[in-house]
Scaffold this active site. Structure first.
Site, PDB file in Angstrom:
ATOM      1  N   ALA A  72     -73.717 -26.529 -69.822  1.00  0.00           N
ATOM      2  CA  ALA A  72     -72.903 -24.660 -69.587  1.00  0.00           C
ATOM      3  C   ALA A  72     -73.049 -24.510 -70.080  1.00  0.00           C
ATOM      4  O   ALA A  72     -74.101 -24.504 -70.784  1.00  0.00           O
ATOM      5  CB  ALA A  72     -71.681 -25.552 -69.354  1.00  0.00           C
ATOM      6  N   GLY A  99     -72.372 -30.367 -69.479  1.00  0.00           N
ATOM      7  CA  GLY A  99     -71.978 -29.967 -67.933  1.00  0.00           C
ATOM      8  C   GLY A  99     -73.040 -31.255 -66.933  1.00  0.00           C
ATOM      9  O   GLY A  99     -73.335 -31.131 -66.288  1.00  0.00           O
ATOM     10  N   GLU A 106     -72.715 -34.438 -66.556  1.00  0.00           N
ATOM     11  CA  GLU A 106     -70.794 -34.453 -65.329  1.00  0.00           C
ATOM     12  C   GLU A 106     -71.360 -34.677 -64.108  1.00  0.00           C
ATOM     13  O   GLU A 106     -70.959 -34.815 -63.204  1.00  0.00           O
ATOM     14  CB  GLU A 106     -70.336 -33.776 -65.966  1.00  0.00           C
ATOM     15  CG  GLU A 106     -69.393 -34.165 -67.290  1.00  0.00           C
ATOM     16  CD  GLU A 106     -68.887 -33.264 -67.618  1.00  0.00           C
ATOM     17  OE1 GLU A 106     -67.487 -33.405 -68.231  1.00  0.00           O
ATOM     18  OE2 GLU A 106     -68.932 -32.172 -67.961  1.00  0.00           O
ATOM     19  N   GLU A 116     -69.850 -32.152 -76.526  1.00  0.00           N
ATOM     20  CA  GLU A 116     -69.378 -31.249 -76.201  1.00  0.00           C
ATOM     21  C   GLU A 116     -68.591 -31.247 -77.853  1.00  0.00           C
ATOM     22  O   GLU A 116     -67.720 -30.077 -78.289  1.00  0.00           O
ATOM     23  CB  GLU A 116     -67.857 -31.359 -75.563  1.00  0.00           C
ATOM     24  CG  GLU A 116     -68.551 -30.947 -73.513  1.00  0.00           C
ATOM     25  CD  GLU A 116     -69.141 -31.730 -73.252  1.00  0.00           C
ATOM     26  OE1 GLU A 116     -69.430 -31.657 -71.803  1.00  0.00           O
ATOM     27  OE2 GLU A 116     -69.867 -32.955 -73.668  1.00  0.00           O
TER      28      GLU A 116
END
Length: 256
Positions: free
Chosen positions: A65, A109, A112, A132
């Protein structure tokens, strides 16, 4: 534009291209991926399978992210950003099969995003993981839900609770990716899969991938009923007649 689209012989390749940020997922990139997938599902689209990858200049698949965005948001703003459907759900429900070509770092992210795809093929030099927790957060794009389904609860707990990352070869060993190959062989390995998929009847491709995804959310009895319904839908299409006729006539089928 942070997402480039190329379609060739039924294979659509979506390339994330933010080299200055190692392909971090900011809002523009997420919106670009969603818009591209919407276009590829149009009835007149020639796409039959979708590949998601990162630009070579970035040295990453998707590095994670955008931390700058995350640092400045408050809880209410982040809640709004995480409203469903997000890019992860959009990839997971794409009409066509999705393949993650993991050519570099796929962290947080980015991991993911790869997890949301139907198949993942990685370079042996790629790195994947959910770090994370090292930033005082937890996975928020499906990592705690999709990762255990692939690698088992124990291995998923190890990755998510330590923030450890693994290279492509190790990712293949634990089932996080289907296969890991040297960087120079990555294109050939992905094409070997996608070209075979794209050669089949569009109606059968879409129904098959939809039924396979249903197996992840439905009990067996309900899944078998769902499969039966999708089978009958395809059975009533022109592709069934063309497929059987081509087999009997010893020729290549001509799909609509």
């Amino acid at each position: 534009m942070t997402v480039r689209v190329k379609i060739e012989d039924g294979v659509a390749t979506l390339t994330v291209d933010r080299p200055e940020a190692r392909n971090a997922l900011d809002r523009a990139t997420r919106d670009g991926l969603i818009a591209a997938l919407d276009d590829l599902e149009a009835d007149d689209s020639p796409a039959r399978v979708v590949v998601i990858t990162g630009s070579e200049a970035s040295g990453a698949f998707v590095s994670g992210a955008d931390l700058g965005e995350l640092r400045e948001r408050n809880v209410a703003e982040q809640r709004a950003e995480m409203a469903f459907p997000r890019v992860y759900e959009r990839v997971a429900t794409c009409r066509w099969p999705t393949v993650a070509r993991v050519n570099g770092h796929a962290l947080g992210g980015g991991c993911e995003l790869a997890l949301a795809c139907d198949v993942r093929i990685a370079s042996t030099e790629a790195r994947l993981g959910q770090p994370e927790i090292t930033l005082g957060m937890i996975p928020g794009g499906g990592g705690t839900q999709r990762l255990p389904r692939l690698v088992g609860p124990g291995r998923a707990a190890e990755l998510a609770l330590t923030g450890e990352t693994v290279d492509g070869a190790r990712a293949a060993e634990i089932g996080l990716v289907l296969d890991a190959v040297p960087p120079d062989d990555l294109d050939d390995r992905v094409a070997a899969l996608t070209d075979r998929i794209a050669a089949h009847a569009p109606a059968a491709i879409a129904a098959t991938v939809d039924a396979l995804r249903a197996s992840e959310r439905l009990p067996l009895d309900e899944g078998l009923d769902y499969e039966r319904k999708r089978f009958l839908e395809v059975f009533g299409s022109e592709s069934r007649r063309e497929g059987i006729d081509a087999f009997r006539e010893d020729r290549e089928p001509s799909w609509r």
